[in-house]
Design a protein around this motif. Structure first.
Motif, PDB file in Angstrom:
ATOM      1  N   LEU A 152       1.688  -3.487  -5.506  1.00 31.81           N
ATOM      2  CA  LEU A 152       0.667  -4.196  -6.269  1.00 31.81           C
ATOM      3  C   LEU A 152       0.391  -5.557  -5.643  1.00 31.81           C
ATOM      4  CD1 LEU A 152       1.943  -3.581  -9.928  1.00 31.81           C
ATOM      5  CD2 LEU A 152       0.005  -2.451  -8.840  1.00 31.81           C
ATOM      6  N   PHE A 153      -0.883  -5.922  -5.557  1.00 34.25           N
ATOM      7  CA  PHE A 153      -1.224  -7.288  -5.155  1.00 34.25           C
ATOM      8  C   PHE A 153      -0.840  -8.233  -6.286  1.00 34.25           C
ATOM      9  CE2 PHE A 153      -4.112  -5.198  -2.139  1.00 34.25           C
ATOM     10  CZ  PHE A 153      -3.887  -5.981  -1.008  1.00 34.25           C
ATOM     11  N   ILE A 154      -0.193  -9.338  -5.926  1.00 32.75           N
ATOM     12  CA  ILE A 154       0.176 -10.334  -6.929  1.00 32.75           C
ATOM     13  C   ILE A 154      -0.586 -11.641  -6.739  1.00 32.75           C
ATOM     14  CG2 ILE A 154       2.446  -9.360  -7.383  1.00 32.75           C
ATOM     15  CD1 ILE A 154       3.636 -11.488  -5.550  1.00 32.75           C
TER      16      ILE A 154
ATOM     17  N   VAL B  26      -7.068   0.170  -6.117  1.00 30.40           N
ATOM     18  CA  VAL B  26      -6.178   0.446  -5.005  1.00 30.40           C
ATOM     19  C   VAL B  26      -5.161  -0.683  -4.894  1.00 30.40           C
ATOM     20  CG1 VAL B  26      -6.063   1.117  -2.584  1.00 30.40           C
ATOM     21  CG2 VAL B  26      -8.159   1.488  -3.864  1.00 30.40           C
ATOM     22  N   TYR B  27      -3.905  -0.358  -5.205  1.00 32.54           N
ATOM     23  CA  TYR B  27      -2.849  -1.383  -5.223  1.00 32.54           C
ATOM     24  C   TYR B  27      -3.257  -2.553  -6.112  1.00 32.54           C
ATOM     25  CZ  TYR B  27      -0.559   0.978  -1.283  1.00 32.54           C
ATOM     26  OH  TYR B  27       0.084   1.887  -0.463  1.00 32.54           O
ATOM     27  N   ASN B  28      -3.979  -2.210  -7.201  1.00 32.64           N
ATOM     28  CA  ASN B  28      -4.380  -3.215  -8.183  1.00 32.64           C
ATOM     29  C   ASN B  28      -5.563  -4.064  -7.739  1.00 32.64           C
ATOM     30  OD1 ASN B  28      -3.810  -3.818 -10.790  1.00 32.64           O
ATOM     31  ND2 ASN B  28      -2.560  -5.595 -10.316  1.00 32.64           N
ATOM     32  N   SER B  29      -6.260  -3.657  -6.705  1.00 35.28           N
ATOM     33  CA  SER B  29      -7.458  -4.376  -6.271  1.00 35.28           C
ATOM     34  C   SER B  29      -8.682  -3.528  -6.597  1.00 35.28           C
ATOM     35  CB  SER B  29      -7.410  -4.660  -4.773  1.00 35.28           C
ATOM     36  OG  SER B  29      -7.471  -3.444  -4.043  1.00 35.28           O
ATOM     37  N   LYS B  30      -9.815  -4.187  -6.728  1.00 32.93           N
ATOM     38  CA  LYS B  30     -11.025  -3.494  -7.144  1.00 32.93           C
ATOM     39  C   LYS B  30     -12.162  -3.819  -6.181  1.00 32.93           C
ATOM     40  CE  LYS B  30     -13.270  -4.895 -10.852  1.00 32.93           C
ATOM     41  NZ  LYS B  30     -13.648  -5.137 -12.266  1.00 32.93           N
ATOM     42  N   VAL B  31     -12.964  -2.804  -5.851  1.00 34.43           N
ATOM     43  CA  VAL B  31     -14.149  -3.029  -5.021  1.00 34.43           C
ATOM     44  C   VAL B  31     -15.380  -2.655  -5.834  1.00 34.43           C
ATOM     45  CG1 VAL B  31     -12.913  -2.654  -2.865  1.00 34.43           C
ATOM     46  CG2 VAL B  31     -14.007  -0.713  -3.997  1.00 34.43           C
ATOM     47  N   ASP B  32     -16.547  -2.973  -5.288  1.00 34.12           N
ATOM     48  CA  ASP B  32     -17.787  -2.710  -6.019  1.00 34.12           C
ATOM     49  C   ASP B  32     -18.056  -1.210  -6.151  1.00 34.12           C
ATOM     50  OD1 ASP B  32     -18.162  -5.414  -6.217  1.00 34.12           O
ATOM     51  OD2 ASP B  32     -19.554  -5.536  -4.512  1.00 34.12           O
ATOM     52  N   ASN B  33     -18.911  -0.880  -7.127  1.00 35.83           N
ATOM     53  CA  ASN B  33     -19.309   0.518  -7.306  1.00 35.83           C
ATOM     54  C   ASN B  33     -19.962   1.061  -6.040  1.00 35.83           C
ATOM     55  OD1 ASN B  33     -18.380   0.543  -9.931  1.00 35.83           O
ATOM     56  ND2 ASN B  33     -20.381   0.023 -10.815  1.00 35.83           N
ATOM     57  N   TYR B  34     -19.818   2.371  -5.850  1.00 32.84           N
ATOM     58  CA  TYR B  34     -20.387   3.103  -4.717  1.00 32.84           C
ATOM     59  C   TYR B  34     -19.701   2.725  -3.395  1.00 32.84           C
ATOM     60  CZ  TYR B  34     -23.821   3.529  -8.406  1.00 32.84           C
ATOM     61  OH  TYR B  34     -24.411   3.727  -9.621  1.00 32.84           O
ATOM     62  N   ASN B  35     -18.538   2.126  -3.507  1.00 31.97           N
ATOM     63  CA  ASN B  35     -17.710   1.815  -2.349  1.00 31.97           C
ATOM     64  C   ASN B  35     -16.296   2.303  -2.606  1.00 31.97           C
ATOM     65  OD1 ASN B  35     -19.259  -0.383  -0.437  1.00 31.97           O
ATOM     66  ND2 ASN B  35     -19.880  -0.582  -2.570  1.00 31.97           N
TER      67      ASN B  35
END
Length: 560
Positions: free
Chosen positions: A438-440, A512-521
Motif C-alpha cells: 500500500l502507498f502510505i 492499485v496498491y491504494n492509488s487511483k487513476v482517472d476513468n478510462y485509464n
C-alpha cells in the motif's frame, strides 16, 4: 472509494479530534456540519463495521474511541483521499480561526512540536529575534519526567483565517523554499502544491539538507521555508491594512505582496489577483534541525486560544528587505522538466539498446566498495523490488568523488511513448510492503519542483536495506489509456523480464496498491530508480542525490 468508505473515514476523522469516548449523536451532528446527512442509526451501523475492523473500540455506554489501527487507517489507509485531505485540512483550519485582531482575542492556528534538548530554545529565540517567523508568541511546556519540551507556535494559516473573517478569500497555493541573498528575498527555488500531496508541503522541506535558515540569519544568504497564496486584487488595500495591524500586535512574517497580475518571487500571479509570500511558521524548528537536534513537527494540526501564548522575545529586528519587482526565471515543476528527457528515450526492447533516463548520486570514492556491497545485498534480499542496473561515472568536478547512475522510472514512460502508447507519470510515492502493498505517502509529479523520491530519502522515510528484505520503498504510479492495455501489458512484461521494476499492472477503475487513476485509464506501479541508493543512505554513507539527471546508454550499464 465508495460512499460507505467515505463515511467511515469521516467518522474516524471526527473521533480522532475527540479526547474522550464519543457517542453516535455527537458524531452525527459533526458529520452533518461536513455535509453528511447521517442519522444516529446509520452512524451506529458504520461504527459496528469499524469496531469489527479494529479501527474503533466501544467504551461502555460512553461511546467509541479511535484505535491506533484506526489512526493508521485514517492517516495512510486511503492515500488517494489523503492527497485531497491535506488541502481540506488547511481549509478547515482557516474556517475555525476566529481571532479578532483588534481585541487580540480568539483562536489561532498553531504548529505544535516536540524538542528534546533545552538548549534548542536558545536557537529558536535567535530565529524569532531575527524576524524570520510568523510570530514570537509561543507556549512552552516541559515534561520533567521525560525531558521532552512541547513548543506551540503560530502558523501562517492564521493570517488566511483572519482575512477570511474579514470577507477576503485567501487561497493557499504552494509551500516551498525561498532563496535569500544579501538579506533580500530573491525567488522560490522549490515548491509543492497544497492540492497535490499527502505530505504538508513545508513538512516535506523541513530537513537540514534542504534549508539553511541559520546561514540566512548569520550571512544574509540561505534557503528558508515560505508559503505562497493568492487573493483577489480588489481586496489588496484592505489586505495590506489588516497585515499591518497584525504585524503591530506581533503576527507577521509577510515577505512580499505583489501588484495585481504581477509575478512575485518567481511565481506567476493571474490577472485580477495578487500574490502574498509569508515565512513558514516552522522556520525556527528548521534551524534546530540544522544544528543536528532531533525534533518532531506537527504543522497546522490544531487551533489554540491566543491567550495561552506569550512572546518569547520582545526584541524583533528583521534584517530582511522587501523583494524587488525584478524579472526572475519561472520555476518549472518536475514533470515539466522531465518531458524533454522522456522524449529522448529511444530504448529498443528487442535489441535492448538505447538511451534511458538515469538518476545520478555522488559519493566519496573511498565509500564506493561499501556502497556496491550494500546495493548488491539489497538486490539479493528482494530482487522483485530493486532494479539491478547501474553505471559508475566520474564526478564532473571532483576526482575524489564518483557517481552511481541508476535507471529512473520515467524511462518506462519514454519507452511506452516510443512504442505509440501514451503514459503519464502521475504520482511518486512511498510504498509499504504489506500484503498487499500500500502507498502510505504520495506527491504528484505535476505538483512539485523537487523529485518526490528525493524528499522521502531526505526525510529518512524509507526502509530498504533490512536484512529480512525491504519494508518501505520508493515507487511510482503511471496512468495509461485503457484502449492501449493489451499492447502496453505486452511491453511492460518484456521490460519486467529485462530487469526494469514493474510491480503491478492494474485494471480500469482498480485501486492499485491504494492509488487511483482517472476513468478510462489503468494504473501501473513501477519501482523507484533510487531504491538501491536509498539502501546506501540508510547505512550512513553520505550521498549527493541527483534525480532525473541525464540520459545513459542502457547497454553501457552493469548489473548487480
Amino acid at each position: 472509494m465508495t460512499e460507505s468508505e467515505h463515511r467511515m473515514i469521516e467518522i474516524l476523522r471526527v473521533l480522532t479530534k475527540q479526547d474522550k469516548p464519543t457517542g453516535s449523536k455527537v458524531i452525527a451532528d459533526e458529520l452533518k456540519e461536513k455535509g453528511f446527512n447521517l442519522g444516529e442509526r446509520a452512524v451506529r451501523y458504520h461504527m459496528q463495521i469499524l469496531d469489527e475492523k479494529g479501527y474503533t473500540e466501544k467504551k461502555g455506554y460512553s461511546g467509541r474511541v479511535i484505535t491506533d489501527l484506526g489512526r493508521e487507517k485514517l492517516e495512510k489507509g486511503l492515500i488517494y483521499d489523503q492527497v485531497d485531505f491535506i488541502y481540506s485540512k488547511f481549509e478547515e483550519m482557516i474556517y475555525l480561526t476566529d481571532f479578532r485582531y483588534r481585541q487580540q482575542k480568539g483562536n489561532v492556528v498553531v504548529n505544535t512540536s516536540t524538542i528534546y534538548n533545552k538548549e534548542s530554545i536558545n536557537i529558536m529565540k535567535e530565529i524569532f529575534t531575527s524576524g524570520l517567523s510568523v510570530s514570537p508568541y509561543v507556549n512552552i511546556n516541559e515534561d520533567e519526567d521525560t525531558g521532552e519540551i512541547e513548543v506551540t507556535t503560530i502558523c501562517g494559516t492564521t493570517i488566511d483565517g483572519v482575512l477570511l473573517n474579514e470577507g477576503i478569500a485567501s487561497q493557499p497555493q504552494y509551500g516551498g523554499l525561498l532563496k535569500i541573498e544579501d538579506f533580500k528575498p530573491v525567488h522560490f527555488t522549490e515548491l509543492i502544491s497544497y492540492k497535490k500531496t499527502s505530505i504538508t508541503p513545508l513538512d516535506a522541506f523541513a530537513n537540514s539538507n534542504l534549508t539553511s535558515v541559520l546561514d540566512a540569519i548569520n550571512t544574509g544568504s540561505g534557503l528558508v521555508p515560505a508559503n505562497f497564496r493568492l487573493i483577489p486584487g480588489i481586496a489588496k488595500e484592505r489586505t495590506v491594512n489588516i497585515i499591518e495591524e497584525l504585524d503591530r500586535i506581533g503576527i507577521g512574517g509577510v515577505i512580499g505582496i505583489s501588484e495585481e497580475g504581477k509575478d512575485l518571487l518567481g511565481l506567476p500571479v493571474p490577472d485580477g489577483m495578487i500574490g502574498i509570500a509569508i515565512i513558514g511558521g516552522i522556520t525556527p524548528f528548521c534551524a534546530i534541525k540544522e544544528m543536528g537536534e532531533k525534533i518532531d513537527l506537527k504543522i497546522a494540526e490544531e487551533i489554540r486560544d491566543f491567550a495561552t501564548l506569550s512572546p518569547i522575545t520582545s526584541q524583533i529586528n528583521s534584517p530582511l528587505q522587501a523583494p524587488t519587482a525584478q524579472k526572475v526565471p519561472k520555476i518549472p515543476f518536475i514533470l515539466s522538466k522531465s518531458w524533454n528527457l522522456i522524449q529522448q528515450v529511444d530504448f529498443d526492447i528487442e535489441k535492448q539498446k538505447g538511451n534511458i533516463i538515469a538518476n545520478v548520486s555522488y559519493l566519496n570514492r573511498d565509500d564506493l566498495d561499501d556502497a556496491m556491497e550494500i546495493m548488491e545485498d539489497a538486490y539479493n534480499n528482494n530482487p522483485k523490488y530493486i532494479n539491478p542496473y547501474y553505471k559508475i561515472i566520474p564526478h564532473p568536478e571532483n576526482d575524489e568523488k564518483v557517481g552511481i547512475a541508476t535507471i529512473c522510472s520515467l524511462s518506462i514512460d519514454g519507452i511506452l511513448i516510443k512504442n505509440g502508447i501514451m503514459s503519464n507519470p502521475k504520482f511518486s510515492g512511498l510504498l509499504k510492503l504489506t500484503e498487499p502493498p500500500l502507498f502510505i505517502d504520495m506527491i504528484s509529479y505535476n505538483g512539485t519542483t523537487l523529485d518526490p523520491h528525493k524528499i522521502f530519502l531526505s526525510k529518512d522515510m524509507t526502509s530498504i536495506s533490512n536484512a529480512d528484505g525491504p519494508n518501505k520503498i520508493l515507487a511510482s504510479v503511471k496512468e495509461i489509456p485503457y484502449i492501449t492495455r493489451d499492447h502496453a501489458v505486452e511491453i511492460l512484461n518484456i521490460l519486467n523480464n529485462i530487469g526494469f521494476s514493474i510491480y503491478k499492472i492494474g485494471k480500469p477503475r482498480e485501486l492499485v496498491y491504494n492509488s487511483k487513476v482517472d476513468n478510462y485509464n489503468f494504473g501501473v506501479i513501477t519501482g523507484g530508480g533510487l531504491n538501491s541508493i536509498g539502501a546506501i543512505k540508510e547505512q550512513g554513507i553520505d550521498l549527493e542525490i541527483k534525480a532525473v539527471e541525464k540520459l545513459v546508454k542502457f547497454e553501457k550499464m552493469d548489473r548487480l
